[in-house]
Structure formats: structure tokens, C-alpha cells
Design a protein around this motif. Structure first.
Motif, PDB file in Angstrom:
ATOM      1  N   UNK A  24      28.425  47.601  48.037  1.00  0.00           N
ATOM      2  CA  UNK A  24      29.399  47.159  47.047  1.00  0.00           C
ATOM      3  C   UNK A  24      29.784  48.308  46.114  1.00  0.00           C
ATOM      4  N   UNK A  25      31.047  48.522  45.896  1.00  0.00           N
ATOM      5  CA  UNK A  25      31.503  49.589  45.010  1.00  0.00           C
ATOM      6  C   UNK A  25      31.481  49.114  43.568  1.00  0.00           C
ATOM      7  N   UNK A  26      31.015  49.930  42.666  1.00  0.00           N
ATOM      8  CA  UNK A  26      30.869  49.548  41.270  1.00  0.00           C
ATOM      9  C   UNK A  26      32.228  49.281  40.642  1.00  0.00           C
ATOM     10  N   UNK A  27      32.291  48.199  39.826  1.00  0.00           N
ATOM     11  CA  UNK A  27      33.542  47.832  39.160  1.00  0.00           C
ATOM     12  C   UNK A  27      33.753  48.699  37.924  1.00  0.00           C
ATOM     13  N   UNK A  28      35.010  48.749  37.494  1.00  0.00           N
ATOM     14  CA  UNK A  28      35.344  49.592  36.351  1.00  0.00           C
ATOM     15  C   UNK A  28      35.057  48.898  35.031  1.00  0.00           C
ATOM     16  N   UNK A  29      34.989  47.568  35.017  1.00  0.00           N
ATOM     17  CA  UNK A  29      34.693  46.885  33.769  1.00  0.00           C
ATOM     18  C   UNK A  29      33.186  46.677  33.627  1.00  0.00           C
ATOM     19  N   UNK A  30      32.772  46.047  32.526  1.00  0.00           N
ATOM     20  CA  UNK A  30      31.360  45.864  32.239  1.00  0.00           C
ATOM     21  C   UNK A  30      30.997  44.382  32.294  1.00  0.00           C
ATOM     22  N   UNK A  31      29.700  44.103  32.318  1.00  0.00           N
ATOM     23  CA  UNK A  31      29.250  42.707  32.265  1.00  0.00           C
ATOM     24  C   UNK A  31      29.731  42.048  30.983  1.00  0.00           C
ATOM     25  N   UNK A  32      29.693  42.799  29.875  1.00  0.00           N
ATOM     26  CA  UNK A  32      30.140  42.224  28.601  1.00  0.00           C
ATOM     27  C   UNK A  32      31.607  41.835  28.661  1.00  0.00           C
ATOM     28  N   UNK A  33      32.454  42.675  29.259  1.00  0.00           N
ATOM     29  CA  UNK A  33      33.874  42.343  29.335  1.00  0.00           C
ATOM     30  C   UNK A  33      34.108  41.156  30.269  1.00  0.00           C
ATOM     31  N   UNK A  34      33.343  41.082  31.352  1.00  0.00           N
ATOM     32  CA  UNK A  34      33.449  39.950  32.271  1.00  0.00           C
ATOM     33  C   UNK A  34      33.102  38.645  31.547  1.00  0.00           C
ATOM     34  N   UNK A  35      32.004  38.653  30.807  1.00  0.00           N
ATOM     35  CA  UNK A  35      31.576  37.432  30.129  1.00  0.00           C
ATOM     36  C   UNK A  35      32.469  37.096  28.945  1.00  0.00           C
ATOM     37  N   UNK A  36      32.981  38.112  28.262  1.00  0.00           N
ATOM     38  CA  UNK A  36      33.919  37.857  27.162  1.00  0.00           C
ATOM     39  C   UNK A  36      35.151  37.117  27.666  1.00  0.00           C
ATOM     40  N   UNK A  37      35.709  37.577  28.782  1.00  0.00           N
ATOM     41  CA  UNK A  37      36.896  36.924  29.332  1.00  0.00           C
ATOM     42  C   UNK A  37      36.551  35.565  29.934  1.00  0.00           C
ATOM     43  N   UNK A  38      35.379  35.447  30.526  1.00  0.00           N
ATOM     44  CA  UNK A  38      34.964  34.155  31.075  1.00  0.00           C
ATOM     45  C   UNK A  38      34.859  33.108  29.974  1.00  0.00           C
ATOM     46  N   UNK A  39      34.262  33.470  28.849  1.00  0.00           N
ATOM     47  CA  UNK A  39      34.155  32.542  27.719  1.00  0.00           C
ATOM     48  C   UNK A  39      35.539  32.187  27.183  1.00  0.00           C
ATOM     49  N   UNK A  40      36.441  33.164  27.136  1.00  0.00           N
ATOM     50  CA  UNK A  40      37.803  32.891  26.663  1.00  0.00           C
ATOM     51  C   UNK A  40      38.502  31.871  27.567  1.00  0.00           C
ATOM     52  N   UNK A  41      38.321  32.005  28.868  1.00  0.00           N
ATOM     53  CA  UNK A  41      38.912  31.048  29.805  1.00  0.00           C
ATOM     54  C   UNK A  41      38.300  29.664  29.604  1.00  0.00           C
ATOM     55  N   UNK A  42      36.998  29.607  29.450  1.00  0.00           N
ATOM     56  CA  UNK A  42      36.321  28.331  29.232  1.00  0.00           C
ATOM     57  C   UNK A  42      36.756  27.682  27.929  1.00  0.00           C
TER      58      UNK A  42
ATOM     59  N   UNK B 120      37.691  30.245  37.330  1.00  0.00           N
ATOM     60  CA  UNK B 120      37.575  30.634  38.736  1.00  0.00           C
ATOM     61  C   UNK B 120      37.514  32.156  38.805  1.00  0.00           C
ATOM     62  N   UNK B 121      37.014  32.671  39.904  1.00  0.00           N
ATOM     63  CA  UNK B 121      36.972  34.122  40.070  1.00  0.00           C
ATOM     64  C   UNK B 121      38.381  34.707  40.073  1.00  0.00           C
ATOM     65  N   UNK B 122      39.325  33.977  40.629  1.00  0.00           N
ATOM     66  CA  UNK B 122      40.700  34.474  40.667  1.00  0.00           C
ATOM     67  C   UNK B 122      41.295  34.553  39.255  1.00  0.00           C
ATOM     68  N   UNK B 123      41.071  33.495  38.444  1.00  0.00           N
ATOM     69  CA  UNK B 123      41.587  33.495  37.074  1.00  0.00           C
ATOM     70  C   UNK B 123      40.924  34.593  36.247  1.00  0.00           C
ATOM     71  N   UNK B 124      39.627  34.785  36.451  1.00  0.00           N
ATOM     72  CA  UNK B 124      38.903  35.809  35.703  1.00  0.00           C
ATOM     73  C   UNK B 124      39.372  37.203  36.103  1.00  0.00           C
TER      74      UNK B 124
END
Length: 249
Positions: free
Chosen positions: A29-47, A56-60
């Protein structure tokens, strides 16, 4: 009593930095450019915007500006994403309760319980995912531990302490989730305000057969004017009073 129109909250809670570690990726797996914190920040915003079904993974990926595959660097499934997002939303509670330490364990339990309640009640999605997987939900586990440490100070047996801590946590999460449910469309649209909606619900209760629903008729006038935060605090005090009696026995 659940009031679907409640908007009161207590002055604490919020989002903070995540304390858990990302899931180890597969070897190719190739490392993503964003961070876990940014992933969770946006996930919480969607929720926060659309509830559990909206995440969903697509929305995120669309919010992060990358591909769906990049999210799998941090989480292995949607369930893990929901668990981590819920835990991420509780990070500020852990920070807030860390210094709580007085001479009275009951007071400390009360303080932690109110801080936890406040963090959940404004997020209708949150209560459903807290404490589901304490392996990844380190913030939730720390809150449970903090309450439990204060219960230990009461001198209870391990079984009594387990039951007592679980009762407090279950009441806080369950009540906050109940009171934080999504408001009816008529209230959200402004067609009805809280007082009118509550008055209509109370009248429906008054119209019930008193022979079939004697308790409803007994308390309906209290229901008509109740405030959810006051109701939560009253229930919490009943649990804490029981803890005092058990400790004294």
C-alpha cells in the motif's frame, strides 16, 4: 423522558487531537498524503452534517481531495472508521477531565459524567459508536477508566465497582444519545418551536385513557414543562445517591 426537541447542552465538550495510532497498512500500500488527524476531522464533519449513513469512503475521499484507496492506509473498514471518528470526537473530554481530582470521589464522578454527556448530546450519531471497540477507542477507554478509578475510592468490591461504573457510563451515553436524536422536520424547518411541539406532545398524553395510563396522567404536567438537562442531572443524582449508600453499607 426523551424530548426530541431539546437543545440544551452543558458548557463543555468538543473535538481535539486524536490519541490512537493508525492501522498498519498492507505491504504494497502506498502511503497517503493526508494524516490520520485530517481523515478523522473530515469524518467527524461528515457525521455532524449527515449522521452515520452519510459517512462513506467515497464521501470522505471527496472531502479530502484524494482517492478512496488512500483512506485504507489509516483504517481497514467503515466500522473502524466510525469507531475512530467517535473516539476522536471525545479527545477534548479526556483533556478536560485529566486534572479532575478532589477529596470527594462522588463529586469527581459527577464532573466527569457531565463533561461526557455534554460532548455526546449535540451529536446525534455519537452515542451509537462510543465504547464499541476499546482497542482503538483509547479516549473512550480513558473516560471509563477515570470514572472507575473514582468508584474504586468508594471501597467497593470489584464486582460492585464494575457494575457501578458501567451504570454511570451507560446512563450518560444512553441518555445523551436519546436527548440528542435528530429533531422532527417541523421543528428543524421552523414551523414549530420547542414549546409548541412539547405542548402538543403533552396534550396527546392528556388525551390517553387514564385507566390504561395512570402514570402518564400522574406526571404529564411535569413532562409539559421539563428541561432535558435538568432531567439528566436528576437521574445522575439518583445513581450517585445509590453509590453513596452502597459505599456506606
Amino acid at each position: 423522558m426523551f424530548d426530541p426537541t431539546a437543545t440544551e447542552t452543558l458548557p463543555c465538550g468538543g473535538m481535539g487531537a486524536v490519541t490512537s495510532q493508525p492501522t498498519r497498512p498492507a505491504a504494497r500500500r502506498r502511503r497517503a498524503s493526508h494524516s490520520l488527524e485530517s481523515v478523522l476531522t473530515e469524518a467527524v464533519a461528515i457525521l455532524d452534517d449527515g449522521g452515520g449513513s452519510a459517512l462513506t469512503f467515497r464521501a470522505l475521499a471527496a472531502r479530502l481531495g484524494g482517492g478512496v484507496g488512500s483512506i485504507y492506509w489509516y483504517v481497514s473498514s467503515r466500522d473502524e472508521l466510525l469507531d475512530r471518528a467517535a473516539d476522536f470526537a471525545m479527545a477534548d473530554v479526556v483533556t478536560a477531565i485529566e486534572p479532575v481530582a478532589t477529596d470527594d470521589p462522588i463529586d469527581d464522578i459527577r464532573t466527569i459524567a457531565i463533561a461526557t454527556f455534554d460532548a455526546i448530546v449535540d451529536r446525534p450519531w455519537l452515542g451509537a459508536y462510543l465504547m464499541r471497540d476499546t482497542v482503538v477507542q483509547t479516549n473512550s477507554l480513558q473516560i471509563y477508566e477515570k470514572i472507575g478509578q473514582n468508584v474504586m475510592r468508594l471501597g467497593l468490591t470489584p464486582r460492585e465497582a464494575f457494575h457501578a461504573t458501567s451504570a454511570v457510563v451507560g446512563f450518560v451515553i444512553g441518555t445523551a444519545a436519546d436527548m440528542g436524536q435528530e429533531l422532527p422536520e417541523a421543528v428543524l424547518s421552523g414551523e414549530l418551536d420547542r414549546d409548541i411541539y412539547l405542548a402538543r406532545a403533552a396534550q396527546q398524553w392528556r388525551d390517553l385513557d387514564p385507566d390504561q395510563f395512570p402514570f402518564i396522567h400522574y406526571i404529564v404536567e411535569e413532562f409539559a414543562v421539563h428541561q432535558d438537562v435538568e432531567q439528566f442531572c436528576a437521574g445522575l443524582e439518583l445513581i450517585l445517591a445509590g453509590l453513596k449508600l452502597q459505599a456506606a453499607g
